[in-house]
Scaffold this active site. Structure first.
Site, PDB file in Angstrom:
ATOM      1  N   HIS A 114     -48.086  39.253  -1.105  1.00 36.74           N
ATOM      2  CA  HIS A 114     -48.451  38.258  -2.123  1.00 36.74           C
ATOM      3  C   HIS A 114     -48.090  36.845  -1.657  1.00 36.74           C
ATOM      4  O   HIS A 114     -47.267  36.162  -2.279  1.00 36.74           O
ATOM      5  CB  HIS A 114     -47.745  38.572  -3.450  1.00 36.74           C
ATOM      6  CG  HIS A 114     -48.676  38.735  -4.614  1.00 36.74           C
ATOM      7  ND1 HIS A 114     -49.588  39.759  -4.695  1.00 36.74           N
ATOM      8  CD2 HIS A 114     -48.857  37.986  -5.734  1.00 36.74           C
ATOM      9  CE1 HIS A 114     -50.260  39.665  -5.815  1.00 36.74           C
ATOM     10  NE2 HIS A 114     -49.854  38.578  -6.453  1.00 36.74           N
ATOM     11  N   GLY A 156     -55.423  38.836  -4.853  1.00 35.63           N
ATOM     12  CA  GLY A 156     -56.327  39.974  -4.967  1.00 35.63           C
ATOM     13  C   GLY A 156     -57.703  39.677  -4.394  1.00 35.63           C
ATOM     14  O   GLY A 156     -58.268  40.483  -3.654  1.00 35.63           O
TER      15      GLY A 156
END
Length: 509
Positions: free
Chosen positions: A443, A450
């Site tokens: 992340h 995403g």
């Protein structure tokens, strides 16, 4: 007389003062009864247990776990300190996980204290805390990290059970790799003649290629009159290429996880078709899929964009100033950013199809994908130009996930190592699945992970001759559940099988 809105504002001011003092676990005594009940009624506080609360957002959906997972470690640290004072510690096993940067929320947190009552305390979202009356680390063998009282790394390795090396093998190896030499371990082993533990640790160090420490442990124990014999606690062997000392336990653990996940991916994913016969035809097929891809990828992230908006954005018939309603503007900016990012990704796919290394292409280009994705927000004044600078510089949490991404300081080590793994990987299916998974696991950005992860997946698909593939919004729950299994339990098979089915369904029959 104050209006209801003014009264709520007054209560929110009290809550803000607590948050400014970094108080996450709110006790009954921290707020007056009036303020507390008002904040509970309006959805700004959530009760964890009698007398204890956490701040939440009032617009969260029913049953949402995000606030609890985000607050978990800070809440537990404050609650345990209030209950036990300084006389508590997390278990040796949990201490080791935290030492190597594994902050996934456990189903049950094991705590030691001489004041413990050997009982379970239920916590939200099927989590719990179990306190046990067990020995605490001796003075000098304890450490406090982010409010959590832990065993030091050497003390945790000596005190943890043999099952840890099997159940958490990547974390165990990462912890071992952090040990510079055997001195601190030997002091603890010799004090109480821990012969069996010495043999287990010597075997563990041999397993990761640290024969110098293994030999030091065995020979020192024997010289002191203890019959220590090396015994490997792991069920498998570490790959020789991984046997080295890493400055970052995050990097070492990622490399171990990658190696462990390779074979399950290969079993679950279809074989690569190979070289793409016609580059232009491949790109035309990807372009034809763009409308569907944009709709589904943006919908997965919570944006509501229809084909008409996507088409207006693609054709240049939409401008930020056209939208005055906040939600519509947010959706339109996301659609425009996705279109611009796709153009950059398309150039990357062209390079990969021209036989450039897909890992190197992605490492060089992924920042451009990110900049294009959020450039419309900068142009509209919703982000500052500095927000395009690069990787995040603060913690980030994933909605409804027990996985806590690595600390932002670790991202700088992880990302170059991640792209090195992509560059070195010879199996296309592994690049596809683990490329997507580890990007979202790390992340690296505050937002857009995403979407960029799915773009990265498609660049890796192109490198193996697989078709451009869309993750359908209708399968979002299955998709997120598979990612959660890989992140929390290191079980990659559901995610590999999920993506494999999508690719097989997209491939020409």
């Amino acid at each position: 007389m104050a209006t209801p809105q003014e009264k709520l504002a007054s209560s929110l001011e009290m809550l803000r003062e607590l948050q400014n003092r970094a108080i996450v676990a709110v006790r009954s005594g921290d707020l007056t009864r009036t303020h507390r009940e008002r904040l509970l009624k309006n959805g700004f506080l959530q009760e964890v247990m009698k007398g204890w609360y956490i701040p939440v957002q009032p617009d969260r959906p029913p049953g949402d776990s995000t606030a609890w997972y985000t607050s978990f470690w800070d809440f537990c640290a404050a609650y345990l300190e209030a209950r036990f004072g300084t006389k508590w510690s997390l278990s040796p096993e949990q201490s080791l996980l935290i030492h190597v940067g594994e902050l996934t929320v456990p189903r049950q947190l094991l705590v030691r204290s001489p004041k413990a009552r050997n009982r379970m305390t239920a916590l939200p979202h099927d989590t719990s805390l179990f306190d046990t009356r067990a020995k605490l680390p001796e003075d000098g063998q304890d450490v406090k990290i982010n409010g959590l009282r832990l065993f030091t790394l050497p003390a945790a390795l000596v005190s943890c059970g043999p099952g840890f090396f099997i159940q958490h093998s990547p974390a165990a190896r990462a912890a071992l790799a952090m040990v510079p030499d055997g001195s601190d371990l030997l002091r603890l082993l010799l004090e109480e003649g821990r012969t069996a533990i010495a043999g287990r640790l010597a075997g563990a160090f041999s397993n990761i290629g640290r024969n110098d420490i293994a030999s030091d442990i065995i020979h020192t124990m024997q010289a002191a009159g203890f019959d220590a014999r090396e015994k490997n606690p792991f069920e498998d062997s570490a790959k020789s290429a991984l046997i080295t000392r890493f400055s970052s336990p995050y990097v070492y653990r990622m490399r171990l996880m990658w190696e462990k996940m390779r074979e399950p991916v290969r079993r679950q994913f279809p074989a690569a078709p190979g070289m793409v016969p016609d580059l232009e035809v491949y790109l035309k097929t990807a372009d034809d899929a763009y409308l569907t891809d944009a709709y589904h990828s943006l919908s997965i992230e919570g944006y509501r964009v229809g084909p008409d908006l996507i088409e207006r954005v693609r054709s240049g018939q939409w401008h930020p100033d056209d939208n005055v309603e906040d939600r519509e503007q947010r959706n339109a900016l996301a659609a425009r950013g996705y279109w611009q990012a796709y153009q950059a990704v398309r150039k990357s796919v062209r390079k990969v199809l021209a036989d450039e290394n897909p890992g190197s292409v992605s490492e060089n280009d992924h920042r451009q994908w990110y900049r294009e994705m959020f450039a419309p927000n900068v142009k509209a004044g919703l982000l500052s130009p500095g927000d395009l600078a690069g990787y995040r510089n603060a913690p980030v949490y994933i909605r409804r996930s027990m996985h806590v991404p690595p600390r932002y300081e670790a991202v700088r080590d992880l990302m170059p190592a991640f792209f090195s793994l992509l560059q070195e990987e010879s199996e296309p299916s592994v690049r596809v699945v683990l490329g997507h998974f580890f990007f979202v696991y790390i992340h690296p950005y505050f937002d857009g992970n995403g979407r960029i992860g799915r773009f990265l997946m498609n660049v890796m698909l192109a490198s193996g001759g697989y078709p451009w593939t869309v993750v359908p919004f209708e399968k979002r729950e299955e998709y997120m559940s598979a990612l959660e299994a890989a992140s929390v339990r290191q079980d990659i098979e559901p995610f590999a099988a999920f993506l494999g089915r999508l690719v097989s369904a997209t491939s020409p029959k």
